[in-house]
Motif scaffolding. Sequence first.
Motif, PDB file in Angstrom:
ATOM      1  N   GLY A   1     -25.386  25.628 -26.206  1.00 39.00           N
ATOM      2  CA  GLY A   1     -24.869  27.043 -26.327  1.00 39.00           C
ATOM      3  C   GLY A   1     -24.133  27.199 -24.912  1.00 39.00           C
ATOM      4  O   GLY A   1     -24.755  26.827 -23.944  1.00 39.00           O
TER       5      GLY A   1
ATOM      6  N   GLY B   1     -20.095  30.542 -30.033  1.00 41.47           N
ATOM      7  CA  GLY B   1     -20.605  29.437 -29.205  1.00 41.47           C
ATOM      8  C   GLY B   1     -21.140  29.763 -27.852  1.00 41.47           C
ATOM      9  O   GLY B   1     -21.758  28.961 -27.209  1.00 41.47           O
TER      10      GLY B   1
ATOM     11  N   THR C   1     -23.530  31.563 -26.019  1.00 38.42           N
ATOM     12  CA  THR C   1     -24.880  31.990 -26.459  1.00 38.42           C
ATOM     13  C   THR C   1     -25.881  32.659 -25.117  1.00 38.42           C
ATOM     14  O   THR C   1     -26.868  33.524 -25.285  1.00 38.42           O
TER      15      THR C   1
ATOM     16  N   LEU D   1     -24.333  24.966 -30.036  1.00 35.38           N
ATOM     17  CA  LEU D   1     -23.098  24.996 -30.801  1.00 35.38           C
ATOM     18  C   LEU D   1     -22.725  23.539 -31.478  1.00 35.38           C
ATOM     19  O   LEU D   1     -22.323  22.509 -30.651  1.00 35.38           O
TER      20      LEU D   1
ATOM     21  N   PRO E   1     -15.596  25.493 -33.788  1.00 33.25           N
ATOM     22  CA  PRO E   1     -16.953  25.697 -34.042  1.00 33.25           C
ATOM     23  C   PRO E   1     -17.439  25.735 -35.566  1.00 33.25           C
ATOM     24  O   PRO E   1     -16.369  26.259 -36.277  1.00 33.25           O
TER      25      PRO E   1
ATOM     26  N   VAL F   1     -23.370  27.791 -35.185  1.00 31.81           N
ATOM     27  CA  VAL F   1     -24.165  28.488 -33.661  1.00 31.81           C
ATOM     28  C   VAL F   1     -25.493  28.540 -34.062  1.00 31.81           C
ATOM     29  O   VAL F   1     -25.940  29.528 -34.955  1.00 31.81           O
TER      30      VAL F   1
ATOM     31  N   ALA G   1     -17.930  30.830 -36.339  1.00 31.12           N
ATOM     32  CA  ALA G   1     -18.596  29.776 -36.718  1.00 31.12           C
ATOM     33  C   ALA G   1     -18.920  29.505 -38.285  1.00 31.12           C
ATOM     34  O   ALA G   1     -18.842  30.877 -38.991  1.00 31.12           O
TER      35      ALA G   1
END
Length: 387
Positions: A54, A87, A89, A364, A372, A375, A387
């Motif tokens: 992440g 992605g 985090t 990710l 992406p 995630v 995502a």
Amino acid sequence: MTADRVLRGTVVTDGRLLPDSVVAVAGDRIVAVLPAAAYDGPLPPASSSLLLPGLVDVHDHGGAGHGFPDATAAGAAAAVAHHRAHGTTTILASLVSAPPTVLAERIATLRPLVVAGDLAGIHLEGPFLAAARCGAHDPRAILPGDPVLLDELLTKADGAVASVTYAPETAHAADLLAVLATHGVLPSIGHTDADARTTATGIARAGGAPMSATHLFNAMPPMHHRAPGPVAACLAAAGRGELVVELVADGVHLSPDTVAAVFDLVGPDRVALVTDAMAAAGMPDGRYHLGTMQVRVDDGVARIPDGPIAGGTACLVDVVRATVRDAGVRLQDAVLAATRTPARLLGLDGEVGSLAPGHRADVLVTDADLRPQQVLRAGLPVTGGGA
């Protein structure tokens, strides 16, 4: 081996590429990272996907139409959710220069998100900056260095503030640095008009403790061979391992050639890729605000009308993609600069920033073009966004 979830693809972590490998997750932790052929449990099909840690953004003012300098708690949470779905985090919520009462109010609004773990902390970008290099900050909110005020803000924050950007030439700069050290807050040099010697002196005062340079090159005088300025001092310090330099490598703030040169000079362990994103990230062109300043976004570029760039509109995965595609930086190096390096800068490298057993299961998953696909944060799927 017992795992709740097994991801398969090319693992990109800690400066390495591990083809056809798996990341096994149990609960909120990574329990194994190893070649698929060595995994003793049920395997998903082989995949061309990339598995990245992440992403970690230490400089982000918002997104999805909400800016951390003025959003409600719900708006701030929406901005966090937008970047997380793409992605990122781990994120610091960046504020801009404002009157002390406003900064205290903003800290109070954002602190519950820090306590809940949705934010890794708050970044105060100012107000102790150089008025001549205020960029998109309201020049009326720039203040000379005030250690008492800084201590009051950090005390009220009660650990929620993780970093502070200040100009090394501001009044009482040494005292500001001492206050930051007392509170365990990361100092970052930026929005400065200082010469190289003043900047180097400010870096030396940190005594080797973690320190960064806020969006290197931007809101600083350009480097000249007879007036090297803060850019040269920061690059030299990064080369010695004393500093991490932020780069807004989104194709707008910096030339790709500049990005490539900095990676070659100091290496990915000393570069933190950042977005400097503002409310317009993920939104169409139009009018927005960055604190009290009006911002116009045209073709994805945010500017103060007839003025300077006013932050970014990209997510961090977009910055990583531009770093690889346009600057020619190796994938594993660009990913390192968006994961382990900023995590280490924040003192979080044992928890996030790497795909390794025992780390929080932040993953990710992208296609080969860094788009992406999925995630995970703390082992749970993130929905929405990109995502």
